[in-house]
Design a protein around this motif. Structure first.
Motif, short mmCIF file in Angstrom:
data_model
loop_
_atom_site.label_atom_id
_atom_site.label_comp_id
_atom_site.label_asym_id
_atom_site.label_seq_id
_atom_site.Cartn_x
_atom_site.Cartn_y
_atom_site.Cartn_z
N GLY A 205 0.78 -1.22 0.00
CA GLY A 205 0.00 0.00 0.00
C GLY A 205 0.82 1.27 0.00
O GLY A 205 0.26 2.36 -0.18
N SER A 206 2.13 1.17 0.16
CA SER A 206 2.99 2.36 0.13
C SER A 206 3.71 2.53 -1.19
O SER A 206 4.51 3.46 -1.35
CB SER A 206 4.02 2.28 1.27
OG SER A 206 4.89 1.17 1.08
N LEU A 207 3.42 1.68 -2.16
CA LEU A 207 4.11 1.73 -3.44
C LEU A 207 3.53 2.80 -4.36
O LEU A 207 2.38 3.21 -4.22
CB LEU A 207 4.01 0.37 -4.14
CG LEU A 207 4.66 -0.82 -3.42
CD1 LEU A 207 4.34 -2.10 -4.16
CD2 LEU A 207 6.17 -0.62 -3.31
N ALA A 208 4.33 3.22 -5.34
CA ALA A 208 3.85 4.10 -6.40
C ALA A 208 2.91 3.32 -7.30
O ALA A 208 3.00 2.08 -7.39
CB ALA A 208 5.02 4.65 -7.20
N PRO A 209 1.98 4.00 -7.98
CA PRO A 209 0.95 3.29 -8.76
C PRO A 209 1.47 2.26 -9.75
O PRO A 209 0.96 1.13 -9.80
CB PRO A 209 0.21 4.44 -9.47
CG PRO A 209 0.35 5.59 -8.55
CD PRO A 209 1.72 5.46 -7.95
N GLU A 210 2.47 2.61 -10.55
CA GLU A 210 2.96 1.66 -11.55
C GLU A 210 3.53 0.41 -10.89
O GLU A 210 3.28 -0.71 -11.33
CB GLU A 210 4.00 2.32 -12.44
CG GLU A 210 4.48 1.43 -13.57
CD GLU A 210 5.44 2.15 -14.51
OE1 GLU A 210 6.09 1.46 -15.31
OE2 GLU A 210 5.52 3.39 -14.45
N ARG A 211 4.32 0.61 -9.84
CA ARG A 211 4.89 -0.52 -9.12
C ARG A 211 3.79 -1.33 -8.44
O ARG A 211 3.83 -2.56 -8.43
CB ARG A 211 5.90 0.00 -8.10
CG ARG A 211 6.47 -1.05 -7.17
CD ARG A 211 7.27 -2.08 -7.91
NE ARG A 211 7.87 -3.04 -6.99
CZ ARG A 211 8.11 -4.31 -7.27
NH1 ARG A 211 7.80 -4.79 -8.47
NH2 ARG A 211 8.65 -5.10 -6.38
N PHE A 212 2.80 -0.66 -7.90
CA PHE A 212 1.71 -1.35 -7.23
C PHE A 212 0.96 -2.25 -8.20
O PHE A 212 0.62 -3.39 -7.86
CB PHE A 212 0.75 -0.33 -6.62
CG PHE A 212 -0.44 -0.94 -5.94
CD1 PHE A 212 -0.31 -1.60 -4.72
CD2 PHE A 212 -1.70 -0.87 -6.52
CE1 PHE A 212 -1.41 -2.17 -4.09
CE2 PHE A 212 -2.80 -1.44 -5.89
CZ PHE A 212 -2.66 -2.10 -4.68
N THR A 213 0.71 -1.78 -9.41
CA THR A 213 0.02 -2.60 -10.41
C THR A 213 0.82 -3.84 -10.73
O THR A 213 0.27 -4.94 -10.87
CB THR A 213 -0.26 -1.79 -11.68
OG1 THR A 213 -1.09 -0.67 -11.36
CG2 THR A 213 -0.94 -2.64 -12.74
N GLY A 214 2.14 -3.69 -10.82
CA GLY A 214 2.99 -4.84 -11.08
C GLY A 214 2.93 -5.86 -9.96
O GLY A 214 2.86 -7.07 -10.21
N VAL A 215 2.96 -5.39 -8.73
CA VAL A 215 2.86 -6.29 -7.59
C VAL A 215 1.49 -6.98 -7.58
O VAL A 215 1.39 -8.19 -7.32
CB VAL A 215 3.10 -5.51 -6.27
CG1 VAL A 215 2.71 -6.36 -5.06
CG2 VAL A 215 4.55 -5.09 -6.17
N ALA A 216 0.43 -6.22 -7.87
CA ALA A 216 -0.90 -6.81 -7.92
C ALA A 216 -0.96 -7.93 -8.97
O ALA A 216 -1.55 -8.99 -8.74
CB ALA A 216 -1.94 -5.74 -8.23
N ARG A 217 -0.35 -7.70 -10.10
CA ARG A 217 -0.38 -8.70 -11.17
C ARG A 217 0.30 -9.99 -10.74
O ARG A 217 -0.15 -11.10 -11.07
CB ARG A 217 0.30 -8.14 -12.42
CG ARG A 217 0.30 -9.10 -13.62
CD ARG A 217 0.79 -8.43 -14.87
NE ARG A 217 -0.14 -7.42 -15.33
CZ ARG A 217 0.11 -6.10 -15.31
NH1 ARG A 217 1.27 -5.65 -14.83
NH2 ARG A 217 -0.78 -5.24 -15.75
N HIS A 218 1.39 -9.87 -10.00
CA HIS A 218 2.15 -11.06 -9.60
C HIS A 218 1.62 -11.73 -8.35
O HIS A 218 2.05 -12.85 -8.03
CB HIS A 218 3.63 -10.69 -9.40
CG HIS A 218 4.33 -10.33 -10.67
ND1 HIS A 218 4.48 -11.22 -11.72
CD2 HIS A 218 4.91 -9.17 -11.07
CE1 HIS A 218 5.13 -10.63 -12.71
NE2 HIS A 218 5.39 -9.39 -12.34
N THR A 219 0.69 -11.07 -7.64
CA THR A 219 0.23 -11.64 -6.36
C THR A 219 -1.28 -11.89 -6.30
O THR A 219 -1.78 -12.31 -5.27
CB THR A 219 0.64 -10.73 -5.19
OG1 THR A 219 0.12 -9.41 -5.38
CG2 THR A 219 2.16 -10.66 -5.07
#
Length: 233
Positions: A205-219
């Protein structure tokens, strides 16, 4: 044609429900969909202060957000509304707001308050919203000891009410998972009899949007737009 509606409930408070909601929204937006997040009742936050939807917008700037009511006391919505001398939000009002958003969005996520049976107004709960909409509920659970019982109680409550359960997501997967957490990844589907659809890492929840989307995709699992697969039991 109306979009899909998915309700998001925790097994309790502080389980990562808002971040999981944002993660599902992020993947929908990345797929070119119009996504909206509806927060029926924000409690424990004063007017003018950032609430759960501010966090969602920080992670997914393209998402539409709507909050129906806000009460300052950090309590269940019905109790907080009563203490504030304000009208509570009814399940019917939540359902109608979700349907209005669904007319203009491909996906509407309705984030509850705490657990499934926390009261919005009188005896009305998120389960009643799900029944009125005929929508499935995504359950967000903790990773560690005790989660099997809490999650099974939630999925059983859905089953007793003949409500659909989209699956379970671990809302805050620890950086250094202990034995209980590691075993729970295999045990949650067996105990709840619904699929495990992801494990979002703590700190996401502390990530920047682009990085957050990448993490969401992998998890998150393919059912939620991601690439994650549950480990074999």
């Amino acid at each position: 044609m109306s979009g899909r509606i998915l309700l998001v409930s925790g097994t309790g408070t502080d389980v990562g429900k808002t971040v999981v909601t944002a993660a599902v929204a992020a993947l929908a937006v990345a797929a070119g969909e119009r996504a909206a997040v509806l927060k029926p009742a924000q409690t424990g936050v004063a007017e003018g202060e950032p609430g759960d939807l501010a966090r969602v917008r920080a992670l997914v700037p393209e998402v539409t957000t709507r909050e129906l009511a806000r009460y300052p006391a950090p309590l269940a919505p019905d109790t907080a509304a009563r203490l504030a001398g304000a009208p509570p939000v009814t399940p019917g009002e939540v359902a109608r707001a979700a349907l209005r958003l669904a007319r203009e969005h491909d996906l509407v996520l309705v984030e509850g308050a705490g657990g499934l049976l926390v009261r919005f107004a009188g005896s009305g709960t998120l389960a009643d919203v799900a029944a009125e909409l005929g929508a499935a509920v995504l359950v967000v659970a903790t990773a560690g000891l005790g989660t099997l019982n809490h999650t099974a109680l939630t999925t059983e409550a859905l089953a007793v009410r003949e409500l659909g359960c989209a699956g379970v997501v671990v809302g805050s997967w620890p950086r250094c998972p202990d034995l209980a957490a590691r075993c729970n990844l295999a045990d949650l589907p067996a105990v709840t009899r619904v699929p495990l659809l992801g494990a979002v890492p703590e700190g996401a929840g502390s990530l920047a949007p682009e990085r957050f989307t990448g993490v969401a995709r992998h998890t998150l699992a393919p059912e939620l737009g991601g690439e994650w697969h549950s480990p074999e039991p």
